[in-house]
Motif scaffolding. Structure first.
Motif, short mmCIF file in Angstrom:
data_model
loop_
_atom_site.label_atom_id
_atom_site.label_comp_id
_atom_site.label_asym_id
_atom_site.label_seq_id
_atom_site.Cartn_x
_atom_site.Cartn_y
_atom_site.Cartn_z
N LEU A 248 -20.31 -5.12 10.09
CA LEU A 248 -19.39 -6.21 9.81
C LEU A 248 -18.08 -6.12 10.58
CD1 LEU A 248 -19.97 -6.48 5.96
CD2 LEU A 248 -20.85 -7.98 7.76
N HIS A 249 -17.47 -4.97 10.53
CA HIS A 249 -16.15 -4.88 11.14
C HIS A 249 -16.24 -5.05 12.66
CE1 HIS A 249 -12.21 -3.39 12.31
NE2 HIS A 249 -11.85 -3.63 11.06
N PRO A 250 -15.30 -5.77 13.24
CA PRO A 250 -15.34 -5.98 14.69
C PRO A 250 -15.40 -4.66 15.47
CG PRO A 250 -13.63 -7.33 13.71
CD PRO A 250 -14.18 -6.50 12.61
N SER A 286 0.22 -4.23 10.77
CA SER A 286 -0.81 -5.26 10.81
C SER A 286 -2.12 -4.59 11.17
CB SER A 286 -0.45 -6.31 11.85
OG SER A 286 -0.38 -5.71 13.11
N CYS A 287 -3.15 -5.38 11.33
CA CYS A 287 -4.44 -4.79 11.65
C CYS A 287 -4.36 -4.01 12.95
CB CYS A 287 -5.48 -5.88 11.80
SG CYS A 287 -6.96 -5.18 12.47
N ARG A 288 -4.90 -2.78 12.93
CA ARG A 288 -4.74 -1.90 14.08
C ARG A 288 -5.68 -2.23 15.23
NH1 ARG A 288 -3.64 3.58 10.52
NH2 ARG A 288 -2.06 2.54 9.28
N ARG A 292 -7.01 -5.29 20.40
CA ARG A 292 -8.10 -5.08 21.34
C ARG A 292 -9.12 -6.21 21.33
NH1 ARG A 292 -9.81 1.13 21.01
NH2 ARG A 292 -10.97 0.54 22.88
N ILE A 293 -8.91 -7.17 20.47
CA ILE A 293 -9.77 -8.37 20.51
C ILE A 293 -8.87 -9.61 20.55
CG2 ILE A 293 -11.95 -7.53 19.52
CD1 ILE A 293 -10.83 -8.21 16.73
N PRO A 294 -8.11 -9.73 21.65
CA PRO A 294 -7.04 -10.73 21.71
C PRO A 294 -7.54 -12.18 21.63
CG PRO A 294 -7.41 -9.74 23.86
CD PRO A 294 -8.22 -8.96 22.89
N ALA A 300 -6.51 -15.63 12.07
CA ALA A 300 -7.78 -15.17 11.52
C ALA A 300 -7.65 -13.77 10.90
CB ALA A 300 -8.85 -15.15 12.60
N HIS A 301 -6.63 -13.04 11.32
CA HIS A 301 -6.48 -11.66 10.83
C HIS A 301 -5.69 -11.62 9.53
CE1 HIS A 301 -8.01 -10.08 14.52
NE2 HIS A 301 -7.11 -10.73 15.24
N GLU A 302 -6.04 -10.61 8.74
CA GLU A 302 -5.25 -10.36 7.54
C GLU A 302 -4.00 -9.57 7.92
OE1 GLU A 302 -7.00 -8.68 3.91
OE2 GLU A 302 -8.91 -9.25 4.82
N VAL A 316 -15.97 -2.51 3.89
CA VAL A 316 -15.43 -2.88 5.19
C VAL A 316 -13.97 -3.29 5.02
CG1 VAL A 316 -16.28 -5.26 5.06
CG2 VAL A 316 -15.80 -4.25 7.28
N ARG A 317 -13.18 -2.92 6.01
CA ARG A 317 -11.77 -3.27 5.94
C ARG A 317 -11.61 -4.69 6.47
NH1 ARG A 317 -7.47 -0.04 5.06
NH2 ARG A 317 -8.71 1.86 5.17
N CYS A 318 -10.96 -5.54 5.71
CA CYS A 318 -10.64 -6.89 6.13
C CYS A 318 -11.77 -7.91 5.94
CB CYS A 318 -10.18 -6.98 7.57
SG CYS A 318 -11.51 -7.20 8.71
N THR A 319 -11.40 -9.14 6.03
CA THR A 319 -12.36 -10.22 5.83
C THR A 319 -12.52 -11.07 7.07
OG1 THR A 319 -10.52 -11.45 4.91
CG2 THR A 319 -12.08 -10.49 3.35
N CYS A 320 -11.66 -10.88 8.03
CA CYS A 320 -11.69 -11.77 9.19
C CYS A 320 -12.93 -11.55 10.03
CB CYS A 320 -10.44 -11.64 10.03
SG CYS A 320 -10.43 -10.20 11.04
N TYR A 321 -13.73 -10.52 9.69
CA TYR A 321 -14.98 -10.34 10.43
C TYR A 321 -15.81 -11.61 10.40
CZ TYR A 321 -17.03 -9.58 5.78
OH TYR A 321 -17.42 -9.72 4.49
N LYS A 322 -15.56 -12.44 9.38
CA LYS A 322 -16.32 -13.69 9.29
C LYS A 322 -16.06 -14.60 10.48
CE LYS A 322 -16.29 -13.42 4.29
NZ LYS A 322 -15.34 -13.57 3.19
S1 SF4 Z 1 -11.10 -8.31 11.19
FE1 SF4 Z 1 -9.57 -7.47 9.92
S2 SF4 Z 1 -9.48 -5.51 10.60
FE2 SF4 Z 1 -10.54 -6.58 12.11
S3 SF4 Z 1 -9.21 -7.31 13.53
FE3 SF4 Z 1 -9.21 -8.85 12.06
S4 SF4 Z 1 -7.70 -8.30 10.53
FE4 SF4 Z 1 -8.15 -6.62 11.79
#
Ligand code: SF4
Ligand SMILES: Nc1ncnc2c1ncn2[C@@H]1O[C@H](COP(=O)(O)OP(=O)(O)OP(=O)(O)O)[C@@H](O)[C@H]1O
Ligand SMILES: [Mg+2]
Lengths: 339, 321
Positions: A248-250, A286-288, A292-294, A300-302, A316-322
């Motif tokens: 799930l996580h990017p 913020s999300c670390r 790296r995924i500009p 979209a990020h939490e 999984v950390r975060c929901t923006c994986y959606k």
């Molecule tokens: S999905 Fe969540 S953890 Fe991943 S880049 Fe976005 S905010 Fe960060």
């Protein structure tokens, strides 16, 4: 449910750099049960070794701060004394390091280095210790144990040295072994042998193993569960099945996508652009991984993503994986990718 | 091993040959010769001196003189001392054991001082004990040995009269008695200690850095991961690895000390080779001077060889065959 051997809760390891402490391991929690292999994966600098050394309390304690709990069989080993910890190290928990040549004392014979473990944790006689050491050397697949017993580390090949290192770690039948990139320094053919060896030892002893690696292809074959770390944090935890079938996580997806064998012939090998931030220059607000995924829009990020349970045992950390998708080198969204 | 040693000795021959040429040339370059002293004497006519020169071979071409000199050395004959009127080898033999004794005691004291200081300041670096040792080191590096030796001589020799102020043994004791050896020891202790207190700082500093280096090495981490208590990690692992380069230096150290006794022996009027060297230069007794230089050169080469042998014995990674 299997009995957990090690339970790590909110483990935070900070290093002192110029009078300030910086977190290299940031509120990490996971557990290891007996007969289980938990793989910890992440790129260089994610804090994997810092985590391993924290469990063994091998950091320089003047410059390192460890918070949280590490429970070895219900006992919190973060707060016990150094003398008590010495009874845990080598006896209950063993560790294997990445570079077997530098990890062995150049001036001591292989036999002496293995026997040392027995000297400090058992009351065996000199002869019994020697027999046990020879037995260990046989167990780790050393072809001529009596000869190797008297040899020095520099006289052995890399693979043999790592076998010696393993026999040191397992000398006292520990319930847990931490292997910090045990195969990274070795030839590809030897790598597989060493992993098989660890598995076969586990079969006999039922020990738990924390296998640290940055090579996901290794993980698929041997691990039961996977902990994905990025910049000191756990970003995803799940069983091997969960992680490989439904990452799930990017960051997890980027790692998986960078394994050559997972790439279909038409696709280009995905490379994760950029590098892991250093612990000093990291933006922790913020999300670390987002820098790296500009191509993923900011909204979209939490803000500061938390671990969510998305399925039993799958966090999984975060929901923006959606909203996450890969982009090819021309900046075009990849829709038919494997993930 | 024996082949190695033999080979090293063979390599020494051209080295010593080169040294002998340089020594000979320098001795010839120096103003005056063995007859300069008596040539000042108005009772002896210049003709007579010229005759003596001719007889001594001092007017021959340099290569003939050199040839005579070197072939003598090869046969163990260093010529005759002009001042002592006895063979040079005897003059040196009388003194050499004093020098060896002084150097040996100095060496032992140097290590007795260096090892605890180096280990403590390395192990507890950045603490007060390290600061004290490091402070001592700075003082040691900054203090010229001859000034320090003079102070020691003045304080413990002349003021307190705890130690003799010259000589190598009291004239009141008989040779080969216990009192004799005790007296030898009594005479050597002040010069040896004065030297050791200063020369030890190099070893202290080196050992300290080695300890600091080794305590963060990966094999040390492995040792800790076995549950070995800190003290034992030091004695079993760190110390041995840290002493290795120092043990290897032992050979050089010995020859350095034999050479270094020149100043100390002169200050303490200790009858050794160093003092002989200085007085012989003053007296233009070149046959003695050249013999001592050749001997020191040989000792240096031996020291290098000794260091290599020691290193191969203490470090299993190094094997000589
Ligand atoms: S999905 Fe969540 S953890 Fe991943 S880049 Fe976005 S905010 Fe960060
Ligand atoms: N003793 C230390 N003092 C200061 N910073 C440290 C220390 N050890 C590690 N770090 C920093 O902590 C971060 C994590 O390092 P760590 O060695 O745990 O990475 P890793 O995941 O094991 O990487 P690798 O795959 O290269 O072994 C890095 O940024 C590193 O620079
Ligand atoms: Mg690492």
């Amino acid at each position: 449910m299997k009995k957990p051997i090690l339970q790590i809760e909110n483990l935070t390891t900070s290093f002192k750099i110029k009078d300030k402490y910086y977190m290299a391991v940031d509120h990490v929690s996971f557990s290891v049960s007996e007969n289980e292999i938990v793989a910890v994966v992440g790129e260089s600098g994610c804090g994997k070794s810092a985590l391993a050394l924290s469990i063994m309390r091998l950091h320089n304690n003047q410059r390192t701060k460890i918070e949280g709990e590490i429970k070895y069989k219900e006992r919190n080993i973060v707060s016990i004394t150094e003398a008590q910890m010495n009874k845990v190290r080598g006896k209950d928990i063993g560790i294997i390091f990445q570079e077997p040549l530098t990890a062995l004392n150049p001036l001591m014979t292989v036999g002496d280095q293995i026997e040392e473990n027995l000297t400090f944790h058992t009351k065996l006689s000199k002869e019994k210790k020697r027999l046990r050491t020879l037995e260990l050397l046989t167990q780790v697949g050393i072809p001529f144990p009596t000869r190797t017993y008297k040899q020095f580390p520099h006289e052995l090949s890399g693979g043999m040295r790592q076998r010696v290192m393993i026999s040191i770690a397992i000398a006292c039948n520990p319930s847990l072994v931490i292997a910090d990139e045990p195969t990274t320094a070795l030839d590809v053919t030897i790598q597989a042998q060493i992993l098989e060896l660890l598995q076969s030892i586990q079969k006999e002893t039922k020990m738990g193993i924390i296998l640290i690696t940055h090579d996901l292809s290794v993980v698929a074959e041997v691990a039961d569960r996977i902990v994905v770390m990025y910049a000191g944090q756990v970003v995803e935890i799940g069983t091997v099945k969960q992680i490989f079938a439904k990452p799930l996580h990017p960051y997890t997806r980027s790692l998986l996508n960078s394994i050559p064998s997972a790439v279909t012939n038409k696709q280009r090998l995905h490379v994760i652009e950029g590098i892991v931030p250093s612990i000093v220059n990291m933006n922790r607000d913020s999300c670390r991984f987002s820098p790296r995924i500009p191509w993923i829009p900011r909204h979209a990020h939490e803000e500061s993503p938390e671990l969510h349970e998305v399925a039993p045992d799958h966090l999984v950390r975060c929901t923006c994986y959606k909203h996450f998708y890969f982009q090819d080198h021309r900046g075009v969204k990849i829709t038919n990718g494997i993930t | 091993m024996w082949k190695f040693i033999l080979r090293r000795f063979l390599v020494m021959i051209p080295q010593l040959f080169l040294l002998s040429l340089i020594v000979f040339a320098l001795a010839k370059q120096m103003p005056g010769d063995a007859l300069t002293g008596i040539s000042m004497d108005p009772r002896i006519s210049p003709e007579r001196i010229e005759e003596l020169r001719e007889k001594a071979g001092l007017n021959d071409p340099w290569y003939e003189q050199y040839g005579r000199w070197i072939s003598g050395i090869v046969h163990g004959d260093f010529g005759t001392s002009y001042t002592h009127k006895i063979p040079v080898s005897e003059v040196i033999a009388e003194r050499i054991w004093n020098t060896v004794f002084l150097a040996l005691i100095t060496l032992i004291l140097t290590y007795l001082l260096a090892i605890p200081m180096g280990v403590l300041s390395g192990r507890y670096n950045e603490t007060w004990i390290d600061k004290v040792v490091t402070g001592y080191n700075y003082l040691g590096f900054a203090t010229p040995i001859f000034i320090f030796a003079l102070i020691m001589l003045f304080v413990f020799g002349f003021s307190f009269e705890w130690f003799p102020t010259g000589g190598s043994v009291s004239s009141k004791v008989d040779a080969r008695t216990f009192a004799y050896y005790l007296s030898k020891f009594h005479h050597v202790i002040l010069p040896a200690f004065s030297t050791a207190l200063i020369t030890t700082v190099g070893t202290v500093q080196y050992l300290r850095n080695e300890i600091i280096d080794n305590k963060f090495k990966e094999y040390t981490r492995t040792a800790r991961s076995k549950g070995i208590p800190d003290n034992k990690v030091y004695t079993r692992h760190i110390l041995r690895n840290s002493l290795l380069p120092i043990a290897a230096f032992l050979g050089y150290e010995i020859t350095g000390l034999v050479g270094g006794t020149v100043i100390i022996e002169t200050i303490f009027s200790y009858p050794g080779v160093g003092q002989l060297f200085v007085s012989s230069i003053g007296l233009r007794d070149f046959s003695v001077v050249t013999a001592i230089v050749m001997m020191l050169g040989f000792a240096t080469l031996l020291g290098t060889l000794l260091s290599d042998i020691i290193l191969s014995m203490v470090d299993p990674r190094i094997r000589i065959e």
